[in-house]
Every structure is written in structure tokens, then in C-alpha cells.
Design a protein around this motif. Sequence first.
Motif, PDB file in Angstrom:
ATOM      1  N   ALA A  31     -12.530  -0.357  -0.854  1.00  0.00           N
ATOM      2  CA  ALA A  31     -12.451   0.688   0.256  1.00  0.00           C
ATOM      3  C   ALA A  31     -13.890   0.999   0.522  1.00  0.00           C
ATOM      4  O   ALA A  31     -14.499   1.093   1.559  1.00  0.00           O
ATOM      5  CB  ALA A  31     -11.555   1.729   0.143  1.00  0.00           C
ATOM      6  N   SER A  57     -11.634  -3.824   6.107  1.00  0.00           N
ATOM      7  CA  SER A  57     -10.590  -2.925   6.072  1.00  0.00           C
ATOM      8  C   SER A  57      -9.945  -2.547   7.587  1.00  0.00           C
ATOM      9  O   SER A  57      -8.903  -2.374   7.783  1.00  0.00           O
ATOM     10  CB  SER A  57     -10.566  -1.617   5.170  1.00  0.00           C
ATOM     11  OG  SER A  57      -9.712  -0.897   5.063  1.00  0.00           O
ATOM     12  N   GLN A  99      -6.885   2.635   0.482  1.00  0.00           N
ATOM     13  CA  GLN A  99      -7.538   2.055   1.932  1.00  0.00           C
ATOM     14  C   GLN A  99      -7.612   3.133   2.891  1.00  0.00           C
ATOM     15  O   GLN A  99      -8.656   2.993   4.014  1.00  0.00           O
ATOM     16  CB  GLN A  99      -6.586   1.041   2.821  1.00  0.00           C
ATOM     17  CG  GLN A  99      -6.601  -0.091   1.928  1.00  0.00           C
ATOM     18  CD  GLN A  99      -5.698  -1.224   2.368  1.00  0.00           C
ATOM     19  OE1 GLN A  99      -4.985  -2.101   1.602  1.00  0.00           O
ATOM     20  NE2 GLN A  99      -5.294  -1.231   3.613  1.00  0.00           N
TER      21      GLN A  99
END
Length: 212
Positions: free
Chosen positions: A104, A111, A170
Amino acid sequence: MNMESEAPARRTRIQREKREIILEAALEVFSANGFRGSTIDQIAEAAGMSKPNVLYYFRRKEDIHETLMERLLETWLAPLREFDESGDPISEIRSYIRRKLEMARDYPRESRLFANEILQGAPRIMPLLEGELKTLCDEKAEIIKGWMRDGKIARTDPWHLIFSIWATTQHYADFDVQVRAVLGPERGGDGRFEDAARFLENLFLDGLRPKT
């Protein structure tokens, strides 16, 4: 001939470099605008190349997007593939949380690219989701169920455990602007990822430790 279809060994160094420039530019464009909102013209401008030059290397916008998604999924699934049945369950899950947070932090555009595709109904990657991703998740869920049967971790739904780790880690990529705004300048720096890691470890691992 579409350069994408040629074997990598047949490409020259300059051709490989050009393709990487295009893919890097496309990642920026797609992650900001989504697939539908992106054009070859935007990608060409971001790459500092002409549109015909981009189309020499990739015949269609779809070809660029497909290449990026294949790379992304390979990277994205690597931490889950490393889930080791013979390892200590708490250590394996802690490591997975940490690696997902590192991703992340290090791959926020990738992402967002993935999130955009999912929000559109995953029209270009559904076979991968229903095939490779499902197979991998089912395999790791069986490992988690085995740990539960052996009394190594508390009983829970292994698929929803995986989903929950995805969602919480995420978040720090897909909603990074919101996270930094709420935390403020004092807590919104790079240390936010370590703070998040410690919190998520406590959240998940305390709940998974066997009750005695």
C-alpha cells in the motif's frame, strides 16, 4: 505487427525502454482516470511520445491496460502465495499484514488501478479473479482451516479473514489522501504505515490467538 506479441528476447534495449516508459505513463493515467476515462492521447502526452509511436508498441489501449493488470496481479498475489502451511500461523498472518501494508505504501497507483477496475465490474480481469485468484484464496483458506483444526488459531471464516486484511491494508493506498488529512501533519507522515501495522496486528492477531 503488434510489439506486445513479440517475444521479449527479440526486442532491442531501446524498444524495451520505450515500452517501460509507456507503461509507466499509462499507470499514472489509468490510476488517475480509470480505464474508461483514459485515452491513448493522454498516455502519449504523459510518456512524452507521439500517439503513433505509442501505437507502434501497443496496438490498443486495452493492450496497455492488460499488460499493467497482469503485472499488478503478479505483484499483488505474491504475499499470499508465500503463506506457508508449515510456518507459525500468527507469524505468517503478521507477515502477510506487514507485506500488504508495504505494498500500500510502495504501490499506491497500482492499488488505485486495481480498485478502479473492480468498481467498473472487473470486465477486463474477471477470468483472472474467477480463476487464478479464487484458486489461490481457496488453497490458503484450506491452510487457515487446518490451523484452526489443530487449535493453533481461533475458529473464524478464512475467506472473510483474507478479505478483511485486503480491505484494511489497501485502504492506506486507495484512501491515502483521506488518511493523511484526518491524521494531520504530525501523524500523517511515513510513520502512519508503522502505526497502522501495529494497530492491525493487534486487531487481527489478538482475535486469532486460541482462547485458553
